[in-house]
Design a protein around this motif. Structure first.
Motif, PDB file in Angstrom:
ATOM      1  N   GLY A  36       0.818  -1.220   0.000  1.00  0.00           N
ATOM      2  CA  GLY A  36       0.000   0.000   0.000  1.00  0.00           C
ATOM      3  C   GLY A  36       0.844   1.260   0.000  1.00  0.00           C
ATOM      4  N   GLY A  37       2.165   1.118  -0.244  1.00  0.00           N
ATOM      5  CA  GLY A  37       3.058   2.270  -0.247  1.00  0.00           C
ATOM      6  C   GLY A  37       3.210   2.875  -1.643  1.00  0.00           C
ATOM      7  N   ASP A  38       4.158   3.787  -1.778  1.00  0.00           N
ATOM      8  CA  ASP A  38       4.389   4.452  -3.068  1.00  0.00           C
ATOM      9  C   ASP A  38       4.666   3.448  -4.181  1.00  0.00           C
ATOM     10  OD1 ASP A  38       4.108   7.029  -2.114  1.00  0.00           O
ATOM     11  OD2 ASP A  38       6.237   7.230  -1.621  1.00  0.00           O
ATOM     12  N   ILE A  97      -3.877  -5.277  -3.305  1.00  0.00           N
ATOM     13  CA  ILE A  97      -4.274  -6.001  -2.088  1.00  0.00           C
ATOM     14  C   ILE A  97      -3.465  -5.446  -0.922  1.00  0.00           C
ATOM     15  CG2 ILE A  97      -4.312  -8.281  -0.989  1.00  0.00           C
ATOM     16  CD1 ILE A  97      -4.620  -9.516  -3.791  1.00  0.00           C
ATOM     17  N   HIS A  98      -4.188  -4.888   0.049  1.00  0.00           N
ATOM     18  CA  HIS A  98      -3.497  -4.206   1.145  1.00  0.00           C
ATOM     19  C   HIS A  98      -4.033  -4.695   2.496  1.00  0.00           C
ATOM     20  CE1 HIS A  98      -1.153  -1.332   3.161  1.00  0.00           C
ATOM     21  NE2 HIS A  98      -2.049  -0.381   3.298  1.00  0.00           N
ATOM     22  N   ARG A  99      -3.145  -4.747   3.475  1.00  0.00           N
ATOM     23  CA  ARG A  99      -3.587  -5.318   4.761  1.00  0.00           C
ATOM     24  C   ARG A  99      -4.315  -4.310   5.651  1.00  0.00           C
ATOM     25  NH1 ARG A  99       2.246  -6.972   7.357  1.00  0.00           N
ATOM     26  NH2 ARG A  99       3.153  -4.909   7.632  1.00  0.00           N
ATOM     27  N   TYR A 131       5.178  -5.517  -3.589  1.00  0.00           N
ATOM     28  CA  TYR A 131       5.839  -4.246  -3.224  1.00  0.00           C
ATOM     29  C   TYR A 131       5.546  -3.948  -1.760  1.00  0.00           C
ATOM     30  CZ  TYR A 131       6.819  -3.315  -8.125  1.00  0.00           C
ATOM     31  OH  TYR A 131       7.298  -3.382  -9.398  1.00  0.00           O
ATOM     32  N   ILE A 132       6.188  -4.666  -0.866  1.00  0.00           N
ATOM     33  CA  ILE A 132       5.858  -4.506   0.559  1.00  0.00           C
ATOM     34  C   ILE A 132       7.026  -3.909   1.351  1.00  0.00           C
ATOM     35  CG2 ILE A 132       4.091  -6.308   0.555  1.00  0.00           C
ATOM     36  CD1 ILE A 132       6.302  -8.080   1.977  1.00  0.00           C
ATOM     37  N   GLY A 133       7.879  -3.169   0.668  1.00  0.00           N
ATOM     38  CA  GLY A 133       8.952  -2.487   1.382  1.00  0.00           C
ATOM     39  C   GLY A 133      10.333  -2.978   0.991  1.00  0.00           C
ATOM     40  N   LEU A 160      13.649   9.454   4.300  1.00  0.00           N
ATOM     41  CA  LEU A 160      13.091   9.591   2.949  1.00  0.00           C
ATOM     42  C   LEU A 160      14.017   8.950   1.923  1.00  0.00           C
ATOM     43  CD1 LEU A 160      10.727  10.864   1.380  1.00  0.00           C
ATOM     44  CD2 LEU A 160      12.111  12.912   1.102  1.00  0.00           C
ATOM     45  N   ARG A 161      13.569   7.842   1.360  1.00  0.00           N
ATOM     46  CA  ARG A 161      14.394   7.112   0.371  1.00  0.00           C
ATOM     47  C   ARG A 161      13.884   7.430  -1.033  1.00  0.00           C
ATOM     48  NH1 ARG A 161      14.588   3.783   4.883  1.00  0.00           N
ATOM     49  NH2 ARG A 161      16.764   3.635   5.534  1.00  0.00           N
ATOM     50  N   GLN A 162      14.586   8.326  -1.683  1.00  0.00           N
ATOM     51  CA  GLN A 162      14.200   8.818  -2.996  1.00  0.00           C
ATOM     52  C   GLN A 162      15.456   8.960  -3.850  1.00  0.00           C
ATOM     53  OE1 GLN A 162      10.769  10.784  -3.602  1.00  0.00           O
ATOM     54  NE2 GLN A 162      10.375   9.044  -2.310  1.00  0.00           N
TER      55      GLN A 162
HETATM   56  P1  NAP Z   1       6.935   1.072   2.062  1.00  0.00           P
HETATM   57  O1  NAP Z   1       6.744   2.544   1.948  1.00  0.00           O
HETATM   58  O2  NAP Z   1       7.699   0.530   3.215  1.00  0.00           O
HETATM   59  O3  NAP Z   1       5.463   0.418   2.044  1.00  0.00           O
HETATM   60  C1  NAP Z   1       5.319  -0.965   2.163  1.00  0.00           C
HETATM   61  C2  NAP Z   1       3.827  -1.311   2.227  1.00  0.00           C
HETATM   62  O4  NAP Z   1       3.700  -2.723   2.257  1.00  0.00           O
HETATM   63  C3  NAP Z   1       3.138  -0.769   3.457  1.00  0.00           C
HETATM   64  O5  NAP Z   1       1.826  -0.406   3.110  1.00  0.00           O
HETATM   65  C4  NAP Z   1       3.174  -1.988   4.394  1.00  0.00           C
HETATM   66  O6  NAP Z   1       2.131  -2.003   5.333  1.00  0.00           O
HETATM   67  C5  NAP Z   1       3.002  -3.112   3.438  1.00  0.00           C
HETATM   68  N1  NAP Z   1       3.582  -4.351   3.955  1.00  0.00           N
HETATM   69  C6  NAP Z   1       4.764  -4.522   4.598  1.00  0.00           C
HETATM   70  N2  NAP Z   1       4.976  -5.815   4.903  1.00  0.00           N
HETATM   71  C7  NAP Z   1       3.890  -6.486   4.454  1.00  0.00           C
HETATM   72  C8  NAP Z   1       3.512  -7.837   4.470  1.00  0.00           C
HETATM   73  N3  NAP Z   1       4.293  -8.794   5.005  1.00  0.00           N
HETATM   74  N4  NAP Z   1       2.317  -8.173   3.933  1.00  0.00           N
HETATM   75  C9  NAP Z   1       1.527  -7.229   3.385  1.00  0.00           C
HETATM   76  N5  NAP Z   1       1.821  -5.922   3.326  1.00  0.00           N
HETATM   77  C10 NAP Z   1       2.991  -5.548   3.861  1.00  0.00           C
HETATM   78  O7  NAP Z   1       7.651   0.447   0.765  1.00  0.00           O
HETATM   79  P2  NAP Z   1       7.689   0.933  -0.756  1.00  0.00           P
HETATM   80  O8  NAP Z   1       6.344   1.336  -1.242  1.00  0.00           O
HETATM   81  O9  NAP Z   1       8.430  -0.128  -1.472  1.00  0.00           O
HETATM   82  O10 NAP Z   1       8.596   2.231  -0.739  1.00  0.00           O
HETATM   83  C11 NAP Z   1       9.927   2.158  -0.238  1.00  0.00           C
HETATM   84  C12 NAP Z   1      10.528   3.580  -0.188  1.00  0.00           C
HETATM   85  O11 NAP Z   1      10.688   4.101  -1.522  1.00  0.00           O
HETATM   86  C13 NAP Z   1       9.613   4.554   0.534  1.00  0.00           C
HETATM   87  O12 NAP Z   1      10.426   5.435   1.256  1.00  0.00           O
HETATM   88  C14 NAP Z   1       8.885   5.257  -0.584  1.00  0.00           C
HETATM   89  O13 NAP Z   1       8.426   6.561  -0.246  1.00  0.00           O
HETATM   90  C15 NAP Z   1       9.970   5.304  -1.662  1.00  0.00           C
HETATM   91  N6  NAP Z   1       9.365   5.398  -3.006  1.00  0.00           N
HETATM   92  C16 NAP Z   1       9.088   6.626  -3.504  1.00  0.00           C
HETATM   93  C17 NAP Z   1       8.495   6.780  -4.756  1.00  0.00           C
HETATM   94  C18 NAP Z   1       8.206   8.150  -5.283  1.00  0.00           C
HETATM   95  O14 NAP Z   1       8.501   9.139  -4.622  1.00  0.00           O
HETATM   96  N7  NAP Z   1       7.619   8.317  -6.448  1.00  0.00           N
HETATM   97  C19 NAP Z   1       8.154   5.646  -5.496  1.00  0.00           C
HETATM   98  C20 NAP Z   1       8.450   4.381  -4.964  1.00  0.00           C
HETATM   99  C21 NAP Z   1       9.022   4.277  -3.704  1.00  0.00           C
HETATM  100  P3  NAP Z   1       2.420  -1.541   6.867  1.00  0.00           P
HETATM  101  O15 NAP Z   1       2.253  -0.069   6.849  1.00  0.00           O
HETATM  102  O16 NAP Z   1       1.420  -2.291   7.655  1.00  0.00           O
HETATM  103  O17 NAP Z   1       3.812  -1.976   7.209  1.00  0.00           O
END
Ligand code: NAP
Length: 311
Positions: A154-156, A175-177, A239-241, A285-287
């Protein structure tokens, strides 16, 4: 015995941070080697569209990587291929960077190894990698033209890559938790307006299932009602982090309890002459922009560090 190549600075990782550090350090006339286990560009290569990097309304991630690579090597920085297995501290402040392609020696080392996608850890995830399970919409999205795909998270990343997939797939189910996304509001709005994107809230994946060839469905659980269901999908994009790529540096005792590397404002770790930049650093902030900023600071900091060693 092959002679170990000597540099002022070895930069481990050629993503946006590493490439910017290479530009700064080589422009300051340090000898620089940038080493990466894959193609330069890091996560930019997995990003369809970048529209928050200054100077470009929108640019494909791999195109931005090409442009950064050209800048990073214009002042003589070398780019070499290899997987770093560790760093050893030698006498006289020198560091030995061990790689599977031979060792390098440097006065300073910049760790820019970034992070990689976290895995769900559910049955079927590993078995169906390359057969419907993917962590890269740009790389694999085209295989799912006209099909139904799921995006987990549910992230970016989940929302941005879901939008990219909606250009190709018949439908995208995010699909988001939880029942709210964490992604930036502008991305959320776009996804909610897109007719091809559906959301499944409070839902977790229990297993990824299919036949011998490919993914066919996901076993799901609603974490509020505990109701179980199965939904058909041809592909699942996870895409869960992110988790840091710091395995090779654990012996140095420079990582925090989650594996990220803390630094001071000069990007210096607690070991003199070892710096960390970009996504691998402990930060909020990871960008691409923040990795580039870290790289500029570290490029200048290593110049000052090496200059005082030479005095
Ligand atoms: P993220 O921001 O850490 O989000 C991960 C998402 O996955 C969260 O909604 C999390 O829910 C969920 N999640 C984690 N573990 C899970 C599991 N086991 N099962 C189901 N859902 C789970 O990761 P990201 O979206 O990959 O982004 C990583 C970094 O890159 C962030 O700092 C983001 O801002 C940056 N980014 C920026 C851009 C942009 O600026 N355009 C684009 C892409 C990424 P919970 O909240 O419950 O943990």
């Amino acid at each position: 015995m092959t002679e170990i190549k000597q540099y002022d600075v070895v930069i481990i990782g050629a993503g946006p941070g590493g490439m910017t550090a290479a530009t700064y350090a080589s422009r300051a006339e340090l000898s620089v080697a940038m080493i990466d286990q894959g193609i330069y560009g890091g996560q930019m290569n997995n990003t369809a569209e970048v529209e928050n990097y200054p100077g470009f309304d929108s640019i494909m991630g791999p195109d931005l990587a090409e442009k950064m690579y050209a800048s990073s090597t214009q002042f003589g920085a070398e780019y070499t291929f290899g997987r770093v297995t560790g760093i050893e501290l030698l006498d006289h402040n020198r560091k030995l960077v061990r790689t599977d392609m031979g060792d390098l020696e440097a006065k300073a080392v910049i760790i820019a190894t970034g992070s990689e996608h976290t895995h769900l850890g559910v049955p079927g995830e590993e078995a169906y990698q390359g057969k419907g399970v993917s962590y890269c919409a740009v790389c694999d999205g085209a295989f799912f033209k006209g099909e139904d795909v799921a995006v987990i998270g549910g992230g970016d990343s989940a929302v941005e890559e879901g939008l990219y997939l909606a250009n190709l797939a018949r439908s995208v189910t995010i699909i988001h938790r939880h029942d709210q996304l964490k992604a930036q509001p502008i991305l959320q709005e776009r996804a909610k307006k897109n007719d091809k994107i559906k959301f499944l809230w409070h839902t977790e994946v229990q297993a990824i299932e299919g036949d011998e060839q490919e993914v066919q469905s996901l076993s799901l659980i609603n974490n509020q009602t505990q109701a179980l269901s199965t939904m058909s999908f041809a592909g699942v994009f996870i895409y869960i982090g992110l988790k840091p790529n710091t395995q090779a540096f654990l012996n140095l005792d420079i990582v925090d309890q989650h594996g990220w590397i803390p630094t001071d404002e000069q990007m210096a770790t607690k070991i003199p002459g070892i710096y960390a930049i970009g996504d691998v650093r402990q930060k909020t902030l990871r960008q691409i922009t923040t990795a580039v900023g870290d790289g500029g600071i570290a490029g200048q900091a290593v110049y000052e560090y090496v200059s005082q060693l030479n005095d």
